[in-house]
Design an enzyme around this catalytic site. Sequence first.
Site, mmCIF file in Angstrom:
data_model
loop_
_atom_site.group_PDB
_atom_site.id
_atom_site.type_symbol
_atom_site.label_atom_id
_atom_site.label_comp_id
_atom_site.label_asym_id
_atom_site.label_seq_id
_atom_site.Cartn_x
_atom_site.Cartn_y
_atom_site.Cartn_z
ATOM 1 N N CYS A 47 1.879 -6.191 -14.316
ATOM 2 C CA CYS A 47 2.359 -5.749 -12.991
ATOM 3 C C CYS A 47 2.831 -7.004 -12.270
ATOM 4 O O CYS A 47 2.371 -8.111 -12.561
ATOM 5 C CB CYS A 47 1.202 -5.081 -12.250
ATOM 6 S SG CYS A 47 1.442 -4.866 -10.476
ATOM 7 N N HIS A 48 3.720 -6.814 -11.293
ATOM 8 C CA HIS A 48 4.244 -8.008 -10.622
ATOM 9 C C HIS A 48 3.161 -8.827 -9.915
ATOM 10 O O HIS A 48 3.282 -10.030 -9.764
ATOM 11 C CB HIS A 48 5.367 -7.635 -9.649
ATOM 12 C CG HIS A 48 6.385 -8.721 -9.575
ATOM 13 N ND1 HIS A 48 7.730 -8.500 -9.598
ATOM 14 C CD2 HIS A 48 6.221 -10.059 -9.523
ATOM 15 C CE1 HIS A 48 8.348 -9.663 -9.558
ATOM 16 N NE2 HIS A 48 7.453 -10.617 -9.503
ATOM 17 N N THR A 49 2.060 -8.165 -9.523
ATOM 18 C CA THR A 49 0.979 -8.897 -8.846
ATOM 19 C C THR A 49 0.393 -9.972 -9.778
ATOM 20 O O THR A 49 0.067 -11.082 -9.327
ATOM 21 C CB THR A 49 -0.104 -7.910 -8.364
ATOM 22 O OG1 THR A 49 0.548 -6.815 -7.700
ATOM 23 C CG2 THR A 49 -1.070 -8.565 -7.409
ATOM 24 N N HIS A 69 -4.640 -6.436 -14.745
ATOM 25 C CA HIS A 69 -5.424 -5.451 -13.992
ATOM 26 C C HIS A 69 -4.968 -4.026 -14.253
ATOM 27 O O HIS A 69 -5.592 -3.093 -13.786
ATOM 28 C CB HIS A 69 -5.386 -5.761 -12.491
ATOM 29 C CG HIS A 69 -4.019 -5.706 -11.912
ATOM 30 N ND1 HIS A 69 -3.100 -6.703 -12.096
ATOM 31 C CD2 HIS A 69 -3.402 -4.746 -11.195
ATOM 32 C CE1 HIS A 69 -1.982 -6.372 -11.509
ATOM 33 N NE2 HIS A 69 -2.118 -5.181 -10.960
ATOM 34 N N GLU A 70 -3.868 -3.864 -15.020
ATOM 35 C CA GLU A 70 -3.394 -2.501 -15.310
ATOM 36 C C GLU A 70 -3.750 -2.259 -16.769
ATOM 37 O O GLU A 70 -3.196 -2.935 -17.647
ATOM 38 C CB GLU A 70 -1.873 -2.475 -15.089
ATOM 39 C CG GLU A 70 -1.317 -1.090 -14.868
ATOM 40 C CD GLU A 70 0.161 -1.126 -14.472
ATOM 41 O OE1 GLU A 70 0.467 -1.216 -13.276
ATOM 42 O OE2 GLU A 70 0.998 -1.063 -15.379
ATOM 43 N N CYS A 99 -17.439 1.530 -3.905
ATOM 44 C CA CYS A 99 -18.901 1.472 -4.082
ATOM 45 C C CYS A 99 -19.540 2.826 -3.816
ATOM 46 O O CYS A 99 -20.661 3.081 -4.224
ATOM 47 C CB CYS A 99 -19.508 0.393 -3.193
ATOM 48 S SG CYS A 99 -19.650 0.861 -1.442
ATOM 49 N N CYS A 102 -20.374 2.450 1.302
ATOM 50 C CA CYS A 102 -20.044 1.777 2.563
ATOM 51 C C CYS A 102 -19.286 2.737 3.505
ATOM 52 O O CYS A 102 -18.922 3.856 3.124
ATOM 53 C CB CYS A 102 -19.196 0.538 2.282
ATOM 54 S SG CYS A 102 -17.522 0.926 1.781
ATOM 55 N N CYS A 105 -15.940 3.835 2.081
ATOM 56 C CA CYS A 105 -16.052 4.801 0.985
ATOM 57 C C CYS A 105 -16.480 6.167 1.519
ATOM 58 O O CYS A 105 -16.100 7.195 0.972
ATOM 59 C CB CYS A 105 -17.013 4.295 -0.082
ATOM 60 S SG CYS A 105 -16.310 2.952 -1.070
ATOM 61 N N CYS A 113 -12.822 -0.260 0.372
ATOM 62 C CA CYS A 113 -14.269 -0.465 0.199
ATOM 63 C C CYS A 113 -14.695 -1.843 0.720
ATOM 64 O O CYS A 113 -14.078 -2.858 0.417
ATOM 65 C CB CYS A 113 -14.596 -0.342 -1.290
ATOM 66 S SG CYS A 113 -16.285 -0.732 -1.702
ATOM 67 N N ARG A 117 -13.253 -4.242 -2.155
ATOM 68 C CA ARG A 117 -11.807 -4.228 -1.893
ATOM 69 C C ARG A 117 -11.162 -5.440 -2.558
ATOM 70 O O ARG A 117 -11.827 -6.452 -2.809
ATOM 71 C CB ARG A 117 -11.519 -4.205 -0.397
ATOM 72 C CG ARG A 117 -11.857 -5.479 0.321
ATOM 73 C CD ARG A 117 -11.324 -5.452 1.733
ATOM 74 N NE ARG A 117 -11.929 -4.378 2.516
ATOM 75 C CZ ARG A 117 -11.721 -4.204 3.824
ATOM 76 N NH1 ARG A 117 -10.911 -5.018 4.466
ATOM 77 N NH2 ARG A 117 -12.320 -3.238 4.478
ATOM 78 N N CYS A 177 -2.675 0.985 -12.057
ATOM 79 C CA CYS A 177 -2.211 0.262 -10.866
ATOM 80 C C CYS A 177 -0.874 0.796 -10.378
ATOM 81 O O CYS A 177 -0.822 1.647 -9.500
ATOM 82 C CB CYS A 177 -2.135 -1.251 -11.099
ATOM 83 S SG CYS A 177 -1.394 -2.105 -9.692
ATOM 84 N N ARG A 372 7.815 -0.920 -17.459
ATOM 85 C CA ARG A 372 6.499 -1.410 -17.848
ATOM 86 C C ARG A 372 6.480 -1.744 -19.334
ATOM 87 O O ARG A 372 7.067 -1.027 -20.155
ATOM 88 C CB ARG A 372 5.408 -0.370 -17.565
ATOM 89 C CG ARG A 372 4.920 -0.393 -16.121
ATOM 90 C CD ARG A 372 4.309 -1.743 -15.765
ATOM 91 N NE ARG A 372 3.589 -1.745 -14.509
ATOM 92 C CZ ARG A 372 4.008 -2.327 -13.380
ATOM 93 N NH1 ARG A 372 5.176 -2.956 -13.339
ATOM 94 N NH2 ARG A 372 3.247 -2.309 -12.300
#
Length: 379
Positions: A47-49, A69-70, A99, A102, A105, A113, A117, A177, A372
């Site tokens: 992903c670009h992130t 992360h994906e 979680c 909180c 959530c 979260c 987060r 993601c 992708r």
Amino acid sequence: MATAGKVIKCKAAVAWEAGKPLSIEEVEVAPPQAMEVRVKILFTSLCHTDVYFWEAKGQTPVFPRIFGHEAGGIIESVGEGVTDVAPGDHVLPVFTGECKECAHCRSAESNMCDLLRINTDRGVMIGDGKSRFSINGKPIYHFVGTSTFSEYTVMHVGCVAKINPEAPLDKVCVLSCGISTGLGASINVAKPPKGSTVAIFGLGAVGLAAAEGARIAGASRIIGVDLNPSRFEEARKFGCTEFLNPKDHKKPVQEVLAEMTNGGVDRSVECTGNINAMIQAFECVHDGWGVAVLVGVPHKDAEFKTHPMNFLNERTLKGTFFGNFKPRTDLPNVVELYMKKELEVEKFITHSVPFAEINKAFDLMSKGEGIRCIIRMES
Ligand code: NAD
Ligand code: ZN
């Protein structure tokens, strides 16, 4: 499981320095601690992130680090106190957790979260402030609590969504993601009314998913805005009905869009990460009712400047992480949309490479080619 409670040695793609190709190394992955799970990753994508934080041009550099992360994977073992998932469960990792306890959530309106987060500067586990990855005793840092560019990774249990085991992980991994983010930005946040006009800034995976979401919501005109015209043909498959390349006009994009739409679009969704596009996406919405949604991750020093009159004139600016989906609660249902054929993910997947060739996925993204690229961990 024979490996439970033991250190696992496996391959991971380590980023030693900003902007340098990743190198496949043997890493040691410690067992999961309290409220953590260790996951065998089967498929991951870029992903670009990941690229922004790997380039670290406008972001805090944290190296050496394992990005990613994906993804999609299977729980290998669980730490103390984990009751929601068990070894063998199929999961999608999520960069922003839930979680379930909180105030956020418990609120129906938030997915931010307090505990889990997104935190792009943290490279360690929140439980004990340590990394679970090492090479010869030297820690390798985590990324957004997921670090999926590794055959095994350790995550907080709140950052994995348990999904239908029949869902093909090589396809639904992209829902972990980008696709869910864009889809949710449209259907959960922008909420375009039926027959409305929507502008989408940036036609990467996130923007195309936002276009798809706008179409599902019933928008009738969907205007794709991108500096890369090679995106336009593909974007038709995702519901875009018109295109605008800012480079083709002398006037600011906001003005061009206002002329095309009799005063402004009803909704806009920004999926570029570029601060100018963010400002344009806000200023192009119609006064009185227009809503703009920011999705792109900005440069760390970026500042959003606009005249306050744009707000007084009843325009609304919003932003979202993960399309406002609560990862553990909502993501399994997004996977079900795919299983029921109400959401197509195949058209987002244009390339696939074995793990050894992960740097090719970075090349494709930097050239703006494809949408992708799936990275296969096992072959
Ligand atoms: P991508 O690189 O595939 O697509 C971005 C597109 O934006 C490209 O086609 C590029 O040509 C275009 N673009 C860049 N600058 C532009 C400008 N000024 N005007 C018009 N178009 C422009 O990236 P992606 O993977 O689709 O991700 C898009 C953005 O979303 C990134 O910033 C990423 O970090 C962010 N993101 C945010 C979340 C979230 O939860 N908020 C989640 C995932 C990704
Ligand atoms: Zn929470």
